[in-house]
Design a protein around this motif. Structure first.
Motif, short mmCIF file in Angstrom:
data_model
loop_
_atom_site.label_atom_id
_atom_site.label_comp_id
_atom_site.label_asym_id
_atom_site.label_seq_id
_atom_site.Cartn_x
_atom_site.Cartn_y
_atom_site.Cartn_z
N PRO A 112 0.75 -1.45 -0.04
CA PRO A 112 0.30 -0.62 1.08
C PRO A 112 -1.22 -0.69 1.21
O PRO A 112 -1.93 -0.84 0.21
CB PRO A 112 0.74 0.79 0.67
N HIS A 113 -1.71 -0.61 2.44
CA HIS A 113 -3.14 -0.76 2.66
C HIS A 113 -3.65 0.17 3.76
O HIS A 113 -2.98 0.40 4.76
CB HIS A 113 -3.47 -2.21 3.06
N HIS A 114 -4.87 0.67 3.54
CA HIS A 114 -5.60 1.48 4.52
C HIS A 114 -7.07 1.25 4.24
O HIS A 114 -7.50 1.14 3.10
CB HIS A 114 -5.26 2.97 4.36
N ASP A 115 -7.88 1.16 5.28
CA ASP A 115 -9.33 1.10 5.13
C ASP A 115 -9.97 1.75 6.35
O ASP A 115 -9.28 2.26 7.22
CB ASP A 115 -9.82 -0.33 4.89
N GLY A 116 -11.27 1.72 6.43
CA GLY A 116 -11.98 2.39 7.52
C GLY A 116 -12.16 1.57 8.77
O GLY A 116 -12.86 2.00 9.69
N SER A 117 -11.53 0.41 8.86
CA SER A 117 -11.69 -0.43 10.04
C SER A 117 -10.96 0.17 11.24
O SER A 117 -10.13 1.07 11.10
CB SER A 117 -11.17 -1.84 9.76
N ALA A 118 -11.26 -0.36 12.41
CA ALA A 118 -10.65 0.14 13.65
C ALA A 118 -9.14 -0.05 13.67
O ALA A 118 -8.43 0.66 14.38
CB ALA A 118 -11.28 -0.57 14.85
N GLY B 189 7.68 3.53 -6.04
CA GLY B 189 6.88 3.00 -7.12
C GLY B 189 7.57 3.24 -8.45
O GLY B 189 8.63 3.86 -8.52
N ALA B 190 6.97 2.77 -9.53
CA ALA B 190 7.57 2.86 -10.86
C ALA B 190 7.84 4.30 -11.30
O ALA B 190 8.84 4.60 -11.93
CB ALA B 190 6.68 2.15 -11.88
N GLN B 191 6.92 5.23 -10.98
CA GLN B 191 7.09 6.64 -11.35
C GLN B 191 7.74 7.48 -10.25
O GLN B 191 7.88 8.68 -10.38
CB GLN B 191 5.73 7.27 -11.69
N SER C 134 7.86 -3.66 0.02
CA SER C 134 7.44 -2.70 -1.00
C SER C 134 8.52 -1.64 -1.21
O SER C 134 9.46 -1.53 -0.43
CB SER C 134 6.12 -2.03 -0.59
N ASP C 135 8.35 -0.86 -2.27
CA ASP C 135 9.32 0.19 -2.57
C ASP C 135 8.92 1.55 -2.01
O ASP C 135 9.47 2.57 -2.37
CB ASP C 135 9.57 0.27 -4.07
#
Length: 148
Positions: free
Chosen positions: A9-15, A91-93, A39-40
Motif C-alpha cells: 500500500p502507498h500514500h504520499d503528498g503528491s497530487a 497483514g501478518a498480525q 496485498s492482504d
C-alpha cells in the motif's frame, strides 16, 4: 534486490494522493491510498488528529484498475495542520500502520505522520536554491572583526 514498493500500500503528498494540498480551515479534504490487489489489505481507516484527539475515518473504494484498488477518505480540517496516518486491516498480525516512514506492524508515534497545512504555500521563487552573500567577509576596506 527486488523493489517491493509497488506490491505494498502507498500514500504520499503528491497530487495523485492529495489533490488539495492546502485545504481551507473548517472544510474537508480527500486523501487517497493505493492498495495493490495482490496485498492482504481488506480495508483501511485514517487516524487523524482533531483538536488534539485521535479520530478514525473509514476509507471507501474510490476506483479499481487491473492492479490496484484506490481508497478515498474525507478528512475534516479543524486545525491549521492536519496530522494523519493509515490503519490497514490485514497483514501478518491482522493489521498494520502506514505513515510517512512506511509500513509498520505495530502502532506508531505521530512524529512521522503525513501532514496537510491550511497555510498558503510559499511563492515559487522561495522553493528553489537560494544563496546569502556577505560582502564584508571577502572584500573588507578596513581591517576590523567580522560582525556577529
Amino acid at each position: 534486490m527486488t523493489d517491493t514498493s509497488w506490491s505494498q500500500p502507498h500514500h504520499d503528498g503528491s497530487a495523485t494522493y492529495v489533490p488539495e494540498p492546502n485545504p481551507a480551515l473548517g472544510g474537508m479534504v480527500d486523501v487517497f491510498l493505493r492498495v495493490p490487489r495482490t496485498s492482504d489489505v481488506t480495508s483501511a481507516w485514517v487516524r487523524v488528529i482533531n483538536d488534539g484527539e485521535p479520530e478514525l475515518v473509514q476509507a471507501s473504494v474510490d476506483r479499481q484498475d487491473e492492479t490496484d484498488t484506490w481508497l478515498r477518505a474525507r478528512l475534516p480540517v479543524v486545525s491549521p495542520v492536519v496530522s494523519y496516518h493509515f490503519l490497514l486491516d490485514g497483514g501478518a498480525q491482522g493489521y498494520q500502520w502506514l505513515n510517512g516512514a512506511g509500513l509498520h506492524s505495530r502502532d506508531v508515534a505521530d512524529a512521522a505522520d503525513f501532514r496537510l497545512s491550511t497555510y498558503a504555500p510559499p511563492p515559487p521563487w522561495a522553493t528553489s536554491t537560494m544563496y546569502q552573500i556577505f560582502p564584508d567577509r571577502f572584500a573588507k576596506a578596513v581591517d576590523r572583526p567580522a560582525p556577529t
